[in-house]
Design an enzyme around this catalytic site. Structure first.
Site, PDB file in Angstrom:
ATOM      1  CB  SER A 203      -0.961  -0.030   1.191  1.00 28.92           C
ATOM      2  OG  SER A 203      -1.853   1.048   1.153  1.00 28.92           O
TER       3      SER A 203
ATOM      4  CG  ASP B 210      -3.700   3.942  -1.245  1.00 29.25           C
ATOM      5  OD1 ASP B 210      -4.254   3.707  -2.335  1.00 29.25           O
ATOM      6  OD2 ASP B 210      -3.866   3.235  -0.239  1.00 29.25           O
TER       7      ASP B 210
ATOM      8  CG  ASP C 260      -3.062  -0.609  -2.217  1.00 30.84           C
ATOM      9  OD1 ASP C 260      -3.076   0.561  -1.777  1.00 30.84           O
ATOM     10  OD2 ASP C 260      -3.606  -1.561  -1.611  1.00 30.84           O
TER      11      ASP C 260
ATOM     12  CG  ASP D  72      -6.643   0.224  -1.123  1.00 31.68           C
ATOM     13  OD1 ASP D  72      -5.875   1.196  -1.018  1.00 31.68           O
ATOM     14  OD2 ASP D  72      -6.685  -0.699  -0.281  1.00 31.68           O
TER      15      ASP D  72
END
Length: 454
Positions: free
Chosen positions: A99, A243, A245, A247
């Site tokens: 992440s 961010d 990743d 999500d």
């Protein structure tokens, strides 16, 4: 390697420094354990742009295949694209990403078929136990029939599914600056936005897991400074930051001012309730603004308050049949997305709401931003329990003040509230405060901090 799994298996995922804390050998053992714990005949695996991600992802896939499981590898993807694949293919899934963590980290987010979460109480503890046993005793013999490894591109299908959930065809033309932070938004945004009446100004779309421009964590104010400058400089209607990743999404208005994730939660909640005939439950965690339950009720819905943490929201979404859920960390969950979180779908809702009327974003979101909030303030303390007890003693029994223990301690009055909750991993207490105006908020915030830090 001699791995200490207690350091890398967290409450909701696996995360640690590569190769110091884990490596491809360990990833293979996790793949085998995931296959056994889920009992699936097939799984889907994807990864982000970090330098270590392709190797770790492939090792995990091979580990699962050696247990006789067929593996679909979707390659580079955002976390919500992996959730899409898990939902659409009805397969357990694993996403390799850390992440917003720095480049040397990597991790695995796992889910069961239909994107149902895997956490400590839903399979992760068993996976850890299996890996630890294999580390001690050695890997078992491969299954009699090894599973297959096949590749599949899901990006177009993912984008089409998102666009089917939000109608953007009739919006006015908008200019939007997107800061992908060298993360997976740079991969997904061009395809999701293709054909929409949007002028896209890309920032840091080059996939680079070393994050050369800034950390891919838009909740840290330092990481949206570039976006805040660029939006007014471009004369854009808004800015969106993702961010690492992709999500989570964070929004800034036409002036470059940040829009509270609580305001986004309220805005999307109103739209999702309208789409569902003015009925439905909406989940919000206990540090979101009071605006959220107010807006939900005003639009015919039922607000449901939960603890902080995506596992609690996802569990409550599934239990209650809620249509939408939002967290102040900029995670947004949708019933129509298998109860999983997708920042991209929240971003499309914001674009649809803005483009469906003529006012600027600052005016549109003002109705969803009714109170003054402190943001999250961390304090290092020697004894979390003692400081929480001191806060309780200071407010217990006061007329008009209520206390509850859903998550840490929440102290509330008619025109203010604050929550203090302990970190699970560090000697910290986290304070969030909100009030009817900035002066009241500051007074309550400072009063609580004085007790916490005494």
């Amino acid at each position: 390697m001699a791995a200490d799994l207690s350091q890398i298996v967290k409450a909701y995922d696996v995360r640690g420094v590569v190769p110091d804390q884990w490596d491809e050998t360990l990833a293979g053992l996790f793949g085998a354990a995931f296959a056994e714990v889920t009992g699936a005949a097939a799984i889907v695996v994807g990864h982000d742009m970090r330098p270590s991600s392709p190797g770790l992802s492939r090792a995990f896939a091979r580990g699962a295949a050696e247990r006789g499981v067929d593996v679909t590898e979707i390659g580079l993807c955002s976390t919500d694209q992996l959730y899409y694949a898990s939902g659409a293919l009805n397969l357990p899934g694993a996403m390799f990403t850390a992440s917003h963590n720095p480049a040397q980290y990597n991790g695995i987010k796992m889910c069961r078929a239909g994107a149902a979460p895997v956490g400590q109480d839903t399979g992760l503890a068993e996976i850890r136990e299996l890996v630890e046993r294999r580390l001690a005793e050695g890997a078992p013999e491969p299954a009699a029939a090894t599973g297959t490894l096949t590749t599949r591109d899901t990006l177009e299908d993912y984008a089409a599914h998102l666009r089917s959930l939000v109608d953007l065809t009739a919006i006015r033309p908008l200019k939007v600056v997107v800061d992908a932070g060298n993360g997976m938004g740079g991969h997904t945004v061009p395809t999701v936005f293709a054909g929409l009446p949007l002028t896209l100004v890309p920032m840091y779309f080059e996939l680079d897991g070393t994050f050369p421009n800034h950390e891919a964590n838009p909740l840290d104010p330092a990481n949206i400074v570039d976006l805040q400058k660029r939006v007014p400089a471009e004369g854009a209607d808004l800015g969106i930051a993702f961010d690492g990743d992709a999500d989570r999404c964070f929004v800034v208005d036409e002036n470059g001012d940040p829009v509270s994730p609580s305001a986004i939660t309220a805005l999307v909640a109103a739209r999702e309730l309208a789409r569902n005939g003015g009925e439905g439950m909406v989940i919000h965690n206990l540090i979101t603004s009071r605006t959220v339950p107010e807006v939900v009720r005003e639009n015919g819905g039922t607000p449901v308050r939960t603890r902080v943490g995506h596992s609690f929201i996802k569990a409550e979404m599934a239990r209650s049949g809620a249509i939408f859920g939002g967290e102040h960390s900029a995670h947004y969950y949708f019933k129509d997305f298998w109860n999983a979180d997708t920042g991209m779908l929240a971003a499309l809702h914001v674009l649809a709401a803005l483009g469906g009327q003529d006012a600027p974003l600052s005016s549109l979101v003002a109705q969803y931003d009714r109170y003054a909030g402190s943001g999250e303030i961390n304090s290092t303390v020697a004894d979390q329990g003692a400081r929480l007890a001191a806060v309780r003693a200071a407010y217990e029994g006061h007329p008009g003040v209520t206390l509850d223990d859903l998550d840490g301690l929440t102290v509330a009055a008619a025109d203010w509230w604050f929550n203090v909750r302990p970190s699970n991993t560090e000697p910290l207490l986290r304070l969030n405060a909100e009030a009817k105006d900035a002066a009241t908020m500051a007074a309550i915030r400072d009063e609580a901090l004085a007790i916490i830090r005494a």
